[in-house]
Design a protein around this motif. Structure first.
Motif, PDB file in Angstrom:
ATOM      1  N   ALA A 162       0.743  -1.377  -0.259  1.00 52.05           N
ATOM      2  CA  ALA A 162      -0.167  -0.080  -0.102  1.00 52.05           C
ATOM      3  C   ALA A 162       0.922   1.108  -0.027  1.00 52.05           C
ATOM      4  O   ALA A 162       0.414   2.173  -0.426  1.00 52.05           O
ATOM      5  N   ILE A 163       2.010   1.284   0.447  1.00 47.16           N
ATOM      6  CA  ILE A 163       3.008   2.326   0.361  1.00 47.16           C
ATOM      7  C   ILE A 163       3.757   2.543  -0.553  1.00 47.16           C
ATOM      8  O   ILE A 163       4.808   3.183  -0.685  1.00 47.16           O
ATOM      9  N   GLY A 164       3.740   1.363  -1.626  1.00 46.44           N
ATOM     10  CA  GLY A 164       4.529   1.260  -2.746  1.00 46.44           C
ATOM     11  C   GLY A 164       5.744   0.762  -2.788  1.00 46.44           C
ATOM     12  O   GLY A 164       6.573   0.758  -3.745  1.00 46.44           O
ATOM     13  N   ILE A 165       5.871  -0.308  -1.761  1.00 45.11           N
ATOM     14  CA  ILE A 165       7.148  -1.418  -1.749  1.00 45.11           C
ATOM     15  C   ILE A 165       6.774  -2.257  -2.748  1.00 45.11           C
ATOM     16  O   ILE A 165       5.854  -3.145  -2.531  1.00 45.11           O
ATOM     17  N   THR A 166       7.558  -2.541  -3.736  1.00 42.93           N
ATOM     18  CA  THR A 166       7.264  -3.682  -4.775  1.00 42.93           C
ATOM     19  C   THR A 166       8.217  -4.777  -4.819  1.00 42.93           C
ATOM     20  O   THR A 166       7.742  -5.891  -5.283  1.00 42.93           O
ATOM     21  N   ARG A 167       9.585  -4.483  -4.474  1.00 39.93           N
ATOM     22  CA  ARG A 167      10.325  -5.748  -4.465  1.00 39.93           C
ATOM     23  C   ARG A 167      10.196  -6.560  -3.172  1.00 39.93           C
ATOM     24  O   ARG A 167      10.807  -6.209  -1.947  1.00 39.93           O
ATOM     25  N   LEU A 168       9.121  -7.304  -2.920  1.00 36.80           N
ATOM     26  CA  LEU A 168       8.626  -7.941  -1.851  1.00 36.80           C
ATOM     27  C   LEU A 168       8.318  -9.571  -1.888  1.00 36.80           C
ATOM     28  O   LEU A 168       7.865  -9.890  -2.935  1.00 36.80           O
ATOM     29  N   GLU A 169       8.873 -10.188  -1.131  1.00 35.39           N
ATOM     30  CA  GLU A 169       8.448 -11.592  -0.993  1.00 35.39           C
ATOM     31  C   GLU A 169       7.906 -12.027   0.668  1.00 35.39           C
ATOM     32  O   GLU A 169       8.509 -11.080   1.897  1.00 35.39           O
ATOM     33  N   ARG A 170       7.275 -13.002   1.001  1.00 36.93           N
ATOM     34  CA  ARG A 170       6.786 -13.486   2.095  1.00 36.93           C
ATOM     35  C   ARG A 170       8.138 -14.284   2.842  1.00 36.93           C
ATOM     36  O   ARG A 170       8.431 -15.119   2.270  1.00 36.93           O
ATOM     37  N   TRP A 171       8.377 -14.177   3.950  1.00 32.90           N
ATOM     38  CA  TRP A 171       9.138 -15.066   4.832  1.00 32.90           C
ATOM     39  C   TRP A 171       8.573 -14.958   6.123  1.00 32.90           C
ATOM     40  O   TRP A 171       8.919 -14.113   6.887  1.00 32.90           O
ATOM     41  N   GLY A 172       8.309 -16.290   6.767  1.00 31.53           N
ATOM     42  CA  GLY A 172       7.896 -16.279   8.075  1.00 31.53           C
ATOM     43  C   GLY A 172       8.829 -16.785   8.989  1.00 31.53           C
ATOM     44  O   GLY A 172      10.272 -16.155   8.837  1.00 31.53           O
ATOM     45  N   ARG A 173       8.593 -17.223  10.086  1.00 32.82           N
ATOM     46  CA  ARG A 173       9.597 -17.699  11.194  1.00 32.82           C
ATOM     47  C   ARG A 173       9.364 -19.040  11.565  1.00 32.82           C
ATOM     48  O   ARG A 173       8.332 -19.723  11.230  1.00 32.82           O
ATOM     49  N   GLY A 174      10.366 -19.751  12.012  1.00 34.64           N
ATOM     50  CA  GLY A 174      10.427 -21.120  12.541  1.00 34.64           C
ATOM     51  C   GLY A 174       9.940 -21.405  13.880  1.00 34.64           C
ATOM     52  O   GLY A 174       9.829 -20.370  14.531  1.00 34.64           O
ATOM     53  N   VAL A 175      10.023 -22.784  14.320  1.00 32.81           N
ATOM     54  CA  VAL A 175       9.617 -22.713  15.453  1.00 32.81           C
ATOM     55  C   VAL A 175      10.306 -24.194  16.100  1.00 32.81           C
ATOM     56  O   VAL A 175      10.586 -25.001  15.198  1.00 32.81           O
ATOM     57  N   ASP A 176      10.733 -24.211  17.282  1.00 30.56           N
ATOM     58  CA  ASP A 176      11.267 -25.442  17.839  1.00 30.56           C
ATOM     59  C   ASP A 176      10.410 -26.593  18.038  1.00 30.56           C
ATOM     60  O   ASP A 176       9.925 -26.405  19.261  1.00 30.56           O
ATOM     61  N   LEU A 177      10.231 -27.514  17.316  1.00 28.10           N
ATOM     62  CA  LEU A 177       9.287 -28.447  17.550  1.00 28.10           C
ATOM     63  C   LEU A 177       9.706 -29.679  18.601  1.00 28.10           C
ATOM     64  O   LEU A 177       8.778 -30.279  18.931  1.00 28.10           O
ATOM     65  N   THR A 178      10.884 -29.437  18.837  1.00 30.41           N
ATOM     66  CA  THR A 178      11.085 -30.624  19.976  1.00 30.41           C
ATOM     67  C   THR A 178      11.064 -29.481  21.328  1.00 30.41           C
ATOM     68  O   THR A 178      10.629 -30.101  22.270  1.00 30.41           O
ATOM     69  N   MET A 179      11.603 -28.459  21.400  1.00 34.03           N
ATOM     70  CA  MET A 179      11.635 -27.822  22.592  1.00 34.03           C
ATOM     71  C   MET A 179      10.072 -27.404  22.965  1.00 34.03           C
ATOM     72  O   MET A 179       9.633 -27.751  24.285  1.00 34.03           O
ATOM     73  N   TYR A 180       9.266 -27.276  22.169  1.00 42.75           N
ATOM     74  CA  TYR A 180       7.855 -26.979  22.525  1.00 42.75           C
ATOM     75  C   TYR A 180       7.125 -28.093  21.948  1.00 42.75           C
ATOM     76  O   TYR A 180       7.029 -28.264  20.586  1.00 42.75           O
ATOM     77  N   HIS A 181       6.476 -28.847  22.782  1.00 39.36           N
ATOM     78  CA  HIS A 181       5.773 -30.197  22.264  1.00 39.36           C
ATOM     79  C   HIS A 181       5.154 -30.582  23.429  1.00 39.36           C
ATOM     80  O   HIS A 181       5.189 -30.390  24.604  1.00 39.36           O
ATOM     81  N   PRO A 182       3.693 -31.572  22.882  1.00 34.06           N
ATOM     82  CA  PRO A 182       2.638 -31.611  23.733  1.00 34.06           C
ATOM     83  C   PRO A 182       3.249 -32.685  24.897  1.00 34.06           C
ATOM     84  O   PRO A 182       2.659 -32.618  25.999  1.00 34.06           O
ATOM     85  N   GLY A 183       4.375 -33.373  24.495  1.00 25.52           N
ATOM     86  CA  GLY A 183       4.875 -34.350  25.421  1.00 25.52           C
ATOM     87  C   GLY A 183       5.337 -33.827  26.549  1.00 25.52           C
ATOM     88  O   GLY A 183       5.726 -34.509  27.716  1.00 25.52           O
ATOM     89  N   LYS A 184       5.788 -32.713  26.621  1.00 25.91           N
ATOM     90  CA  LYS A 184       6.505 -31.908  27.699  1.00 25.91           C
ATOM     91  C   LYS A 184       5.392 -31.740  29.227  1.00 25.91           C
ATOM     92  O   LYS A 184       5.905 -31.513  30.211  1.00 25.91           O
ATOM     93  N   LYS A 185       4.249 -31.925  28.803  1.00 32.47           N
ATOM     94  CA  LYS A 185       3.154 -31.824  29.781  1.00 32.47           C
ATOM     95  C   LYS A 185       3.460 -33.092  30.839  1.00 32.47           C
ATOM     96  O   LYS A 185       3.140 -32.730  31.898  1.00 32.47           O
ATOM     97  N   LEU A 186       4.088 -34.068  30.544  1.00 35.95           N
ATOM     98  CA  LEU A 186       4.306 -35.074  31.409  1.00 35.95           C
ATOM     99  C   LEU A 186       5.721 -35.075  32.088  1.00 35.95           C
ATOM    100  O   LEU A 186       6.082 -35.555  32.977  1.00 35.95           O
TER     101      LEU A 186
END
Length: 396
Positions: A162-186
């Motif tokens: 909207a402000i005129g930036i044209t040289r643009l791509e999408r890049w997200g972020r990663g996440v540590d799937l081992t550090m943050y895990h449902p199994g940590k509840k135990l």
């Protein structure tokens, strides 16, 4: 191109801990593992002299609202010139990043700018109408100089277009799937914390992040009077006192700043994760909560729009609608099967979003930008146009 030389110029670095610092650290870890070379240029605020085997250069800075702000300095140009990188990576560029981009342009070095901080959103929240327009003019001025801008979300992409930036791509972020895990509840650590947070089996509503005006943590006041609920807040910041006043009468446990396994144990001790701010360009804590198997309640604004599939892995409430926030949290509080179903869906959402994969995408962006620059600078006119790209132009 197998090995790259990367100069990362970041407006924030250790010991300051925030989203910019965390993503820069993950990129450096990846570059080190893959055998690339790098340096870091950051504001002087007690940063280490090395990180992941790479030299960290600190430049003069001033303090603004607890944050060091890097100041333009001839040292920046010299550091880039001496290192001769293949690409300059400007993380959340402001004064320091703008100078780095200008220096790289003069030296004929490829530039990639990472849009990460919604400065204009802060001005808008504080009803600073003219300042909002000025903030976007500054954002455009800085990012116009870069050969590529990477935005973390669809909302950020739309704002920049909207402000005129044209040289643009999408890049997200990663996440540590081992550090943050449902199994940590135990884990013993999570069980111990859970007993502290919910001594009689209450449902724990968790928040993780800075306690600052832009995070709008005071919105948790909407949970006042909900039966069988305890609130746990991880983080620190300038708004702790005011938020405590707003949440008076709600059973809240303040856990302070946590990291590593302690933070993982906190997520594991939660039942529901609530995010309150409307100015997130991405929303990394939402990904961490999803990785931990938690349903997420967040505003329908900014980065969370891309991360929360409403009704599947959480709920999106309309910005400023605290009654809706309360209703969604209450629905999850009274229905453990809904919590479990949405938590499982959240975990599936982030599978495949490891930091390794995300950083590999970033290196591909580096390489394509370097390759495009090699073609563009084959003639004198291309180099002149590259220099001109840094010149301020009126916002559209």
């Amino acid at each position: 191109m197998l090995n790259l030389r990367v100069a990362i110029v970041s407006e924030s670095f250790l010991p300051t801990v925030n989203g910019v610092t965390n993503s820069v650290r993950k990129v450096l870890d990846y570059l080190s593992t893959e055998g690339h070379e790098a340096i870091v240029i950051c504001p002087s605020a007690g940063a280490p002299t090395t990180y992941a085997g790479f030299t960290v250069h600190s430049v003069p800075a001033l303090a603004y609202r607890q944050f060091p702000v890097g100041l333009p300095n001839p040292q920046v140009h010299k550091l880039i010139s001496d290192f001769r990188p293949d690409v300059v990576h400007a993380a959340a560029p402001f004064l320091l990043g703008a100078q780095a981009i200008a220096s790289a342009n003069r030296l004929g070095i490829a530039t990639v700018a990472i849009f990460q901080t919604d400065v204009a959103g802060y001005a808008r929240r504080n009803h600073l109408g003219p300042a909002t327009k000025l903030a976007w003019r500054i954002v455009r001025w800085i990012h116009d100089g870069a050969e590529l801008t990477l935005a973390p979300s669809s909302t950020a992409m739309a704002d920049l277009r909207a402000i005129g930036i044209t040289r643009l791509e999408r890049w997200g972020r990663g996440v540590d799937l081992t550090m943050y895990h449902p199994g940590k509840k135990l884990s013993p650590a999570a069980a111990k914390l859970r007993k502290r947070l919910a001594p009689t089996g209450e449902v724990v509503i968790g928040y993780v992040g800075r306690i600052a005006p832009e995070k709008q943590v005071e919105r948790l006041r909407a949970l006042h009077g909900l039966n069988g609920v305890r609130v746990a807040i991880v983080g620190d910041g300038p708004s702790v006192s005011s938020v405590k006043r707003e949440l008076a009468g709600i059973p809240v446990t303040w856990l302070g700043k946590l990291g590593g396994e302690e933070l993982a144990a906190a997520y594991a001790a939660f039942d529901v994760f609530v995010h309150t701010g409307t100015e997130e360009t991405f929303g990394q804590t939402l990904q961490e909560a999803h990785a931990a198997g938690l349903p997420v309640v967040a505003p329908r604004a900014g980065g969370p729009i891309d991360l929360v599939d409403h009704g599947t892995n959480g709920f999106l409430f309309e910005a400023n609608n605290e009654s809706q926030l309360r209703a969604f949290v209450e629905a999850l509080t009274i229905d453990p099967e809904l919590r479990a179903r949405m938590g499982e869906a959240g975990r599936r959402t982030v599978l495949g979003k490891s930091w390794e994969g995300i950083c590999a995408q970033l290196v591909e962006h580096y390489q394509s930008t370097i390759a495009a620059g090699a073609v563009d600078t084959s003639g004198v006119s291309a180099q002149v146009s590259k220099e001109a790209a840094y010149e301020p132009t009126p916002a559209r």
